[in-house]
Design an enzyme around this catalytic site. Structure first.
Site, PDB file in Angstrom:
ATOM      1  N   CYS A  95     -21.222   8.405 -24.028  1.00  0.00           N
ATOM      2  CA  CYS A  95     -22.085   9.428 -23.413  1.00  0.00           C
ATOM      3  C   CYS A  95     -21.315  10.441 -22.575  1.00  0.00           C
ATOM      4  O   CYS A  95     -21.891  11.431 -22.122  1.00  0.00           O
ATOM      5  CB  CYS A  95     -23.167   8.754 -22.589  1.00  0.00           C
ATOM      6  SG  CYS A  95     -24.166   7.636 -23.605  1.00  0.00           S
ATOM      7  N   CYS A 218     -35.789   4.489 -17.949  1.00  0.00           N
ATOM      8  CA  CYS A 218     -34.831   4.834 -19.000  1.00  0.00           C
ATOM      9  C   CYS A 218     -34.944   6.308 -19.368  1.00  0.00           C
ATOM     10  O   CYS A 218     -36.046   6.855 -19.468  1.00  0.00           O
ATOM     11  CB  CYS A 218     -35.103   4.017 -20.258  1.00  0.00           C
ATOM     12  SG  CYS A 218     -35.143   2.240 -19.995  1.00  0.00           S
ATOM     13  N   LYS A 339     -32.798  11.673 -17.154  1.00  0.00           N
ATOM     14  CA  LYS A 339     -34.109  11.032 -17.171  1.00  0.00           C
ATOM     15  C   LYS A 339     -35.220  11.976 -17.631  1.00  0.00           C
ATOM     16  O   LYS A 339     -36.070  11.598 -18.421  1.00  0.00           O
ATOM     17  CB  LYS A 339     -34.404  10.512 -15.756  1.00  0.00           C
ATOM     18  CG  LYS A 339     -35.762   9.902 -15.566  1.00  0.00           C
ATOM     19  CD  LYS A 339     -35.862   8.552 -16.242  1.00  0.00           C
ATOM     20  CE  LYS A 339     -37.291   8.067 -16.323  1.00  0.00           C
ATOM     21  NZ  LYS A 339     -38.061   8.702 -17.423  1.00  0.00           N
ATOM     22  N   HIS A 343     -31.221  13.453 -22.735  1.00  0.00           N
ATOM     23  CA  HIS A 343     -29.839  12.972 -22.853  1.00  0.00           C
ATOM     24  C   HIS A 343     -29.374  13.041 -24.304  1.00  0.00           C
ATOM     25  O   HIS A 343     -29.286  12.023 -24.996  1.00  0.00           O
ATOM     26  CB  HIS A 343     -29.785  11.543 -22.305  1.00  0.00           C
ATOM     27  CG  HIS A 343     -28.428  10.915 -22.250  1.00  0.00           C
ATOM     28  ND1 HIS A 343     -27.254  11.648 -22.222  1.00  0.00           N
ATOM     29  CD2 HIS A 343     -28.049   9.610 -22.217  1.00  0.00           C
ATOM     30  CE1 HIS A 343     -26.224  10.805 -22.173  1.00  0.00           C
ATOM     31  NE2 HIS A 343     -26.673   9.567 -22.180  1.00  0.00           N
TER      32      HIS A 343
END
Lengths: 395, 127
Positions: A95, A218, A339, A343
């Site tokens: 990431c 998540c 969030k 992402h």
């Protein structure tokens, strides 16, 4: 010569961000290369330069091999953009990929090799169902020791959350406060995937994904692209909107969760931050605004602690008290963070840098941190095994 | 001359299937490592000896996976724990035969191999 990162050597030439571009985050019907090309087009326009001025592309993408059956994405992205002959390199540090790409692009300019470099990344994951993307993301954990157990990415951070709760008394309510805050910020960001506020109750009553993390702890799966134009001092100093790269550092650690000495801390964040602060000649107290890696609510809490913004064990308390909100003592993730903004993993680092650039230029509109002069970006890859930290400032 | 590694991953899982966990101990500084590595991360020497472990430990952290990767969909929910072994190294594994609501940090557990489709993975059951 620059010294190794561990020593935090200084750059030979100053480097600045002169243009940024980010696509809308969410679900897209275009390829990742097309998404990157849109972001790069906007970044070049923002920098007021033409594509022919770009001397290299540093590109981040993670699961394109799985979700798009596409490798060798550097030349592909440059081709779709219309500048197929420049040197390109794809970076994969899970990431943190486009933040790693950024650091290397900074070094190319600092070393005097190039004067204008394009950096960024893109990701498409909403092409596949959740169970499939969950599996691909888990490829960033160890294939011998962790994947065969069925360990997921939420599972990795659940292990951190449980350890943090046991060691420091962090609560599920404090983690939920991070989600509520980032959605409140994201509601102000027209590029965010979720532009709506949520309540503490909604977070706390959402279904468990990996105990103690719930659905609203998540970040989502996201398609999107982001791009940054970097330039040497000679070019940047004629541009009043330039934002200087004061430091950019990387740190790694064992990938294995079983080899973490303390699951409640992230030493990669601590080490990368120490080097980046030293390069910048600044400390955590100087930072006015931070974009950091909140792939899960606990991740934001441990990041604020590892960056030295709050004492170890107090990140949850700080979030609950509103200290990290817009208007608080240290606004964190004014963009909405991973969030709420979303992402798209290969684009995330570049998108964070775009937000801090926008903040330091004073161009962030309703989510502007007033008077921000120094900003920080923090991106984490894989099982806490890669962290990039960069520090930015305006004149 | 190349020295063969003192224990390969294949060796580790063959021994694990028979019920024994194996770490390596550094002959120079005494550090214990699992999985094995070429160089000792503590003293950078290469003087390893395989050592069997008891398999006894306590849960350092755990989670219950409820949204599983595609190939584990039918197994969810299942628990995964990082276990601090008595000898001072840790190991991640699946929890077996312990109710999910009985899991707690500090709970004593014991290594138990899980072999399915000829592949062995690490499990932990009641101590």
């Amino acid at each position: 010569m620059m010294e190794s990162d561990g020593e935090g050597g200084s750059y030979m030439r100053r480097v600045a961000v002169i243009g940024v571009g980010v696509t809308k985050f969410g679900k897209h019907e275009r390829s990742s290369a097309e998404l990157f090309a849109e972001a790069a087009r906007d970044a070049l326009a923002d920098a007021d330069i033409g594509p022919a001025a770009v001397q290299a592309l540093y590109y981040g993408n993670v699961v394109g091999g799985e979700t798009e059956k596409q490798l060798h994405m550097g030349p592909q992205a440059a081709s779709v953009l219309g500048i197929p002959t420049i040197p390109t390199t794809r970076f994969e540090t899970a990431c943190a990929s486009s933040h790693a790409a950024f650091r290397h692009a900074v070094m190319e300019i600092a070393a005097g090799v190039s004067d204008i470099v394009l950096v960024g990344g893109a990701e498409r994951v909403l092409t596949v169902p959740t169970a499939e993307s969950t599996e691909y993301f888990a490829y960033a954990s160890d294939a011998t020791w962790e994947q065969p157990l069925g360990l997921t990415f939420p599972g990795v951070f659940a292990l951190v959350a449980r350890a943090h709760m046991a060691k420091y008394g962090t609560t599920e309510e404090q983690m939920a406060a991070v989600a509520v805050k980032n959605h409140r910020h994201g509601a102000l960001n027209p590029k965010a995937q979720f532009q709506k506020e949520i309540t503490l109750e909604q977070v706390l009553t959402s279904a468990y994904v990996a105990d103690p993390l719930k659905l609203y702890d998540c970040c989502p799966f996201t398609d999107g692209g982001a791009a940054i134009v970097l330039a040497s001092e000679e070019i940047a100093r004629r541009r009043p909107r330039a934002v200087w790269v004061l430091g950019s550092a990387a740190a790694s650690d064992s990938m294995l969760m079983q080899e973490k000495k303390d699951l409640a801390r992230v030493p990669t964040t601590e080490r990368a931050a120490a080097v980046a602060y030293r390069q910048a000649g600044l400390g955590p107290a100087d930072i006015d605004v931070a974009e950091l890696h909140d792939c899960f609510t606990i991740a934001e809490i441990v990041a604020t602690e590892g960056l030295g913004l709050f004492e170890p064990g107090t990140g949850g308390f700080a979030a609950e008290k509103g200290w990290t909100s817009l208007g608080g003592k240290l606004p964190v993730n004014p963009s909405g963070g991973l969030k709420s903004k979303g992402h798209p993993i290969g684009a995330t680092g570049a998108a964070q840098i775009a937000e801090i650039t926008t903040q330091l230029r004073g161009e962030a509109g309703p989510r502007q941190v007033e008077g921000a002069r120094f900003g920080l970006t923090h991106t984490l890859g894989g099982n806490l095994a890669t962290v990039l930290v960069s520090v930015f400032g305006r004149d | 001359m190349t020295n063969p590694p003192v224990i390969t991953l294949k060796n580790f899982f063959e021994r694990a299937r028979e019920g024994t966990l194996t770490a390596v101990r550094c002959g120079k500084c005494g550090a214990l490592a699992m999985p094995p590595k070429e160089f000792c991360p503590m003293c950078q020497q290469r003087d390893w000896t395989p050592v069997p472990l008891t398999g006894d430990g306590t849960i350092a952290s755990y989670t219950v996976i409820r949204v599983a990767p595609a190939r584990f969909l039918t197994e969810a929910p299942y628990a995964i724990a990082v276990v601090a072994l008595r000898e001072g190294v840790s190991l991640i594994g699946r929890i077996v035969d312990i109710p999910l609501d009985a899991l707690a940090i500090g709970l004593p557990v014991r290594f138990r191999p899980i072999t399915r489709d000829n592949q062995t993975t690490v499990g932990f059951g009641p101590a």
